[in-house]
Motif scaffolding. Sequence first.
Motif, PDB file in Angstrom:
ATOM      1  N   THR A 152      41.332 -14.038 -19.756  1.00  0.00           N
ATOM      2  CA  THR A 152      40.110 -13.912 -20.541  1.00  0.00           C
ATOM      3  C   THR A 152      40.401 -14.231 -21.992  1.00  0.00           C
ATOM      4  O   THR A 152      41.425 -13.808 -22.543  1.00  0.00           O
ATOM      5  N   THR A 153      39.510 -14.966 -22.622  1.00  0.00           N
ATOM      6  CA  THR A 153      39.677 -15.336 -24.023  1.00  0.00           C
ATOM      7  C   THR A 153      38.359 -15.167 -24.764  1.00  0.00           C
ATOM      8  O   THR A 153      37.277 -15.238 -24.167  1.00  0.00           O
ATOM      9  N   ALA A 154      38.457 -14.923 -26.059  1.00  0.00           N
ATOM     10  CA  ALA A 154      37.257 -14.769 -26.877  1.00  0.00           C
ATOM     11  C   ALA A 154      36.689 -16.111 -27.322  1.00  0.00           C
ATOM     12  O   ALA A 154      35.499 -16.203 -27.663  1.00  0.00           O
ATOM     13  N   MET A 161      32.517 -13.383 -23.909  1.00  0.00           N
ATOM     14  CA  MET A 161      33.923 -13.649 -23.625  1.00  0.00           C
ATOM     15  C   MET A 161      33.978 -14.659 -22.482  1.00  0.00           C
ATOM     16  O   MET A 161      32.974 -14.906 -21.803  1.00  0.00           O
ATOM     17  N   TYR A 162      35.169 -15.241 -22.235  1.00  0.00           N
ATOM     18  CA  TYR A 162      35.267 -16.340 -21.285  1.00  0.00           C
ATOM     19  C   TYR A 162      36.490 -16.195 -20.384  1.00  0.00           C
ATOM     20  O   TYR A 162      37.605 -15.977 -20.868  1.00  0.00           O
ATOM     21  N   GLU A 195      28.087  -7.300 -21.398  1.00  0.00           N
ATOM     22  CA  GLU A 195      28.951  -6.890 -20.300  1.00  0.00           C
ATOM     23  C   GLU A 195      30.421  -6.913 -20.696  1.00  0.00           C
ATOM     24  O   GLU A 195      31.255  -6.296 -20.037  1.00  0.00           O
ATOM     25  N   ALA A 196      30.730  -7.620 -21.763  1.00  0.00           N
ATOM     26  CA  ALA A 196      32.130  -7.905 -22.092  1.00  0.00           C
ATOM     27  C   ALA A 196      32.869  -6.702 -22.669  1.00  0.00           C
ATOM     28  O   ALA A 196      34.071  -6.548 -22.431  1.00  0.00           O
ATOM     29  N   PHE A 197      32.166  -5.854 -23.426  1.00  0.00           N
ATOM     30  CA  PHE A 197      32.837  -4.778 -24.155  1.00  0.00           C
ATOM     31  C   PHE A 197      32.396  -3.396 -23.661  1.00  0.00           C
ATOM     32  O   PHE A 197      31.369  -3.260 -23.012  1.00  0.00           O
ATOM     33  N   ARG A 198      33.190  -2.393 -23.987  1.00  0.00           N
ATOM     34  CA  ARG A 198      32.926  -1.029 -23.556  1.00  0.00           C
ATOM     35  C   ARG A 198      31.489  -0.606 -23.931  1.00  0.00           C
ATOM     36  O   ARG A 198      31.103  -0.686 -25.099  1.00  0.00           O
ATOM     37  N   PRO A 199      30.708  -0.121 -22.967  1.00  0.00           N
ATOM     38  CA  PRO A 199      29.353   0.346 -23.291  1.00  0.00           C
ATOM     39  C   PRO A 199      29.418   1.542 -24.241  1.00  0.00           C
ATOM     40  O   PRO A 199      30.327   2.364 -24.167  1.00  0.00           O
TER      41      PRO A 199
END
Length: 408
Positions: free
Chosen positions: A278-280, A362-363, A390-394
Amino acid sequence: MIPTRQFALGTLAASMLLASQAATAEITDNEIRIGYLADMTGAYRDPIGPLGEDAIRMAIEDMGGSVAGAEVVLFSADDRNSPDVGSSVVREWIDERNVDMVTGLVASSVTLASVKLLEEENRLGLVNGAVSSGVTNESCSPNHIHWVYDTWAMSNGTASAITQEGNTDWYLLSADYSFGHALERDVTRVVEENGGSIVGSTRHPFPSSDFSSFMLQAQASGADVIALNNAGSDTINAIRTAGQFGITQAGQILAGMVLFSTDIRSLGQEIAQGLQFTTAWFYDLDEEARAWAERFRERTGSMPTQVHAGLYSSTLHYLQAIDAIGNDEAQAVRQQMAATPIDDMFASGGYIREDGRMVHDMYLVEVKSPEEAVDEDDLFRLVRTIPADEAFRPLDQSDCHLVQNGDT
């Protein structure tokens, strides 16, 4: 629950009021002083290091070298991956040079020590290199923003995808400091949430050059997947050692949790092909990203990594905020930054939450084989875009004291 995007935009009115009140305020010392603190010689030299300064200078130059009539001055220092060295530099910058903002902040241990000082002295920190999700969770503060990635996002993309493909038994090899511990914790959570299990784990000193005993332990575990919870030269050395032992040829999967384009170049596509991570950001993301990357290469001789892109993006957003309000006071600038969406070569529709996390897509990418690559810069295939929300902590899972009642 109010959506996080609504929160960010909801601060606009307050920020506009703050800006009007500060419009006549002078910039302190009539200069905007930025400190770039990073590993210049160690494990993170290649993916971040000295070239990160070029990315920051590009942002300064794109603002014309001055903001709100004040010259932008940049200092830089090597933290040597030492919290003591890093915090000593930050203290000297604050006391002797009156630095307004510190960026870079690579090793998580250095970052956590530095942001405490920044909060005490009401200066701003833009965290670009550190990966630990704790930076905006239990260690959040009103004085720093986490820009590029974190362990929650990196593990959420890679570990979930690999586990969902039926690879359920995992072995964890982690760097033995705060970053590795955070990544270990986040990978465990994702694997178990997707029906997998951790069959073994070990931690290695940071940095390490000899991974023989660690990889033999991982091989003997019989795990489907060996997760590399490290970064930089540690990850490169671990992958090379795995190749020498024929680990992937025997059927085990290597999962690099934090990889950079510089790592792939160092390994070579022949060895790295098929690796998913995974990359930003990556420079073939779109035309705007590629155009900026070509500017960076023309300047430095190298294509940029995701952190170089983040350093440019965060610095530019910071300077634009000062330009908008005519003031470099930390809280006023942070408020303006949070009120303004991030739309540039790094992120589209990005926004800053109250916990200090900059939220963006994110990818999940895969390294192409040498036969697939059309040139030496054609490294990655996009597997999946992970939407920002969806990518980061809720926020309802956050331990950050800045988040009201655990959510918004």
